[in-house]
Enzyme design. Sequence first.
Site, PDB file in Angstrom:
ATOM      1  N   SER A 207      36.237  50.199  50.513  1.00 15.52           N
ATOM      2  CA  SER A 207      35.766  48.638  50.844  1.00 15.52           C
ATOM      3  C   SER A 207      35.813  48.531  52.234  1.00 15.52           C
ATOM      4  O   SER A 207      36.561  49.417  53.052  1.00 15.52           O
ATOM      5  CB  SER A 207      36.655  47.468  50.101  1.00 15.52           C
ATOM      6  OG  SER A 207      36.866  46.390  50.765  1.00 15.52           O
TER       7      SER A 207
ATOM      8  N   TYR B  92      45.107  43.984  48.840  1.00 14.81           N
ATOM      9  CA  TYR B  92      43.682  44.984  48.553  1.00 14.81           C
ATOM     10  C   TYR B  92      43.569  45.639  49.721  1.00 14.81           C
ATOM     11  O   TYR B  92      43.138  46.722  49.688  1.00 14.81           O
ATOM     12  CB  TYR B  92      42.733  43.745  48.463  1.00 14.81           C
ATOM     13  CG  TYR B  92      41.345  44.370  47.924  1.00 14.81           C
ATOM     14  CD1 TYR B  92      41.217  44.614  46.765  1.00 14.81           C
ATOM     15  CD2 TYR B  92      40.341  44.621  48.878  1.00 14.81           C
ATOM     16  CE1 TYR B  92      39.925  45.145  46.346  1.00 14.81           C
ATOM     17  CE2 TYR B  92      39.248  45.214  48.793  1.00 14.81           C
ATOM     18  CZ  TYR B  92      39.183  45.528  47.372  1.00 14.81           C
ATOM     19  OH  TYR B  92      37.600  45.870  47.054  1.00 14.81           O
TER      20      TYR B  92
END
Length: 273
Positions: free
Chosen positions: A158, A171
Amino acid sequence: MESRWGRIAGKVALVTGAARGQGRSHAVRLAEEGADVIVVDSLTDVPGAAYPMATAADLEQTVKAVEALDRRVVARQVDVRDLDGLRAAVDEAVAELGRLDVVCANAGICIPGAWDEITPAVWQATLDTNLTGVWHTIAVTAPHLVRAGGGSIVCTGSTAGVKGVPFMVPYVAAKHGLVGVAKAMANELGPHGIRVNVVHPSGVETTMTEGLGRMMELISENPALGAAAFTNALPVERLQPSEITDAVLFLASDESRHVTGTELKVDAGNTNL
């Protein structure tokens, strides 16, 4: 019905988090390019997540899409946090399909919140799925790739694995850690002809990104932080799963035979700003 290119014809690929979104896109495209596919998903909701996890019906839809391409597919309900369950599922599926060549460690969750809103349960669930789950996936599939004489492992990263995206600290921690795991394993598995790489997408149009309402609230309250973290250089707000799959296919194919330990950004220039 294979693609006229058949870029991974005769290979077997495993995709985690395959019931929908990027995972389904990867599984179907790999099948289009000639691979038989193992698809796994937890099919279990995660406490604290503002969106539902995939269902058995979702996974069945992935299976039907692969079967429509006249490719073999084995589906299993298993959580990547469950090492023993994942190993058993992978071993059974590989025994049925005969080998394993490509692994897409794609399963992940995202539960945003300001730093003082993150609970220990949310922290642990995120790291257990997005980091430990990737480690589990590599650990249980690597022996099969070794026996096959080599292969490719592609981890879904990501932009949060590249920069300090606000309002999603667990995250960010997991995706940064995932990069380290991939780079270390690229070195350890390299002598066996196994490549390990990471694809870093920016925001992708999936159910996960539809469940980020709390993040949108925080961005509206902190517009400068939001602009720095979520603006793309190219004039696109969110990418489509198929656009990430293009990169995954490249890394799965022999076209990238000498590419390992890399981070491929498919982020519309997000991390370049």
